[in-house]
Design an enzyme around this catalytic site. Structure first.
Site, PDB file in Angstrom:
ATOM      1  N   SER A  37      41.109  50.887  25.180  1.00 27.97           N
ATOM      2  CA  SER A  37      39.888  50.098  25.290  1.00 27.97           C
ATOM      3  C   SER A  37      40.182  48.813  26.045  1.00 27.97           C
ATOM      4  CB  SER A  37      39.357  49.761  23.891  1.00 27.97           C
ATOM      5  OG  SER A  37      38.338  48.775  23.937  1.00 27.97           O
ATOM      6  N   TYR A  54      40.806  46.395  15.431  1.00 26.66           N
ATOM      7  CA  TYR A  54      40.510  47.320  16.530  1.00 26.66           C
ATOM      8  C   TYR A  54      41.327  46.946  17.765  1.00 26.66           C
ATOM      9  CZ  TYR A  54      37.757  50.166  19.759  1.00 26.66           C
ATOM     10  OH  TYR A  54      37.363  51.095  20.694  1.00 26.66           O
ATOM     11  N   LYS A  73      44.307  49.170  19.786  1.00 23.54           N
ATOM     12  CA  LYS A  73      44.232  49.564  21.191  1.00 23.54           C
ATOM     13  C   LYS A  73      45.398  48.994  21.996  1.00 23.54           C
ATOM     14  CE  LYS A  73      40.629  52.087  20.616  1.00 23.54           C
ATOM     15  NZ  LYS A  73      40.723  53.557  20.735  1.00 23.54           N
TER      16      LYS A  73
END
Length: 272
Positions: free
Chosen positions: A143, A156, A160
């Protein structure tokens, strides 16, 4: 399309998180390009529908459980005797807030999917590909959050960033076997994860995909008026899966972001 023009003709691919969004779009595109696709997901009904629509097969797979990922790879070997492409696409997000209120148990759950799931996929795909002796392509969904701050929650973003790191190290190890390992970092693609994030950030529970797409098109890329699509990411995955297209590319993070992470559009006036 003639078979000779199909970039994945007679290849076998596994796509985790293949039941919807980026995974489903990639499953369709891989199939159009000649691949046999195994859709690996926890969403059984949606996964079966995708698999049936493309002439592939579905396997229940919780990527946080190594045995499930190993079983998906074993299914490919039993059915087709080979594995050419592993797309580690499954992922999740959290309703995150301040680091000071972080729930470590929830972070561990996210890491078990987003990081451990990728490790499981690389591990078992590599074993199968080395045994097959034909090399292969392993692709992992990262991401833009893994590239810069302010684009995702702490956990998150951590997950990533970890993916980008392990892609480089495993590319280093597996290159001698002809196995390429790369990642894709989407940005501004209105998947369920992104739409839910916008609902939280904007405090608007009923925000829909079309509205999020409009916001991204206006503010989320250098290509004004254009948001990303799941098909954009699927095309990137096809490029990395194809030996003809990307046979000398490994350890690379292909950023599909409309230029967002390259520059700030708020300073465009300096070019006038």
């Amino acid at each position: 399309m003639a078979n000779s023009d199909k970039r994945l003709f007679e290849k076998v691919a596994i796509i985790t998180g293949g039941a919807r969004g980026i995974g489903a779009a990639t499953a369709r595109l891989f199939t159009e390009n000649g691949a046999y696709v195994i859709v690996a997901d926890i969403l059984e009904n949606e996964g079966i529908l995708v698999a049936e629509s493309i002439g592939g097969c579905y396997v229940h797979c919780d990527v946080s459980k190594e045995a499930d990922v190993e079983a998906a790879v074993e299914l490919a070997m039993r059915r087709k005797g080979r594995l050419d492409v592993m797309f580690n696409n499954a992922g999740m997000s959290l309703n995150e807030g301040s680091i000071m209120g972080m729930d470590v148990d929830m972070v561990n759950k996210l890491v078990s999917v987003n990081v451990n799931g990728v490790l499981h996929g690389i591990k078992h795909a590599a074993k199968a590909m080395i045994k097959g002796g034909r090399g292969g392509s392993i692709i992992c969904t990262s991401s833009s959050s893994g590239l810069m701050g302010g684009l995702g929650g702490h956990a998150y973003t951590l997950s990533k960033g970890a993916i980008n790191g392990v892609v480089r190290t495993t590319a280093c190890e597996l290159g001698s076997h002809g196995i390429r390992v790369n990642s894709i970092s989407p940005h501004g693609v209105p998947t369920d994860i992104l739409v839910n994030a916008y609902r939280k950030f904007l405090n608007h529970d009923k925000l829909n995909v079309a509205e999020v797409t409009d916001i991204i098109a206006e503010k989320g890329s250098l290509l004004t008026g254009r948001a990303g699509t799941v098909e954009d990411v699927a095309q990137a995955a096809l490029f990395l899966a194809s030996q003809e297209s990307s046979g000398f590319i490994t350890g690379h993070n292909l950023v599909v972001d409309g230029g967002y992470t390259s520059a700030t559009s708020t300073m465009r006036f300096i070019y006038n």
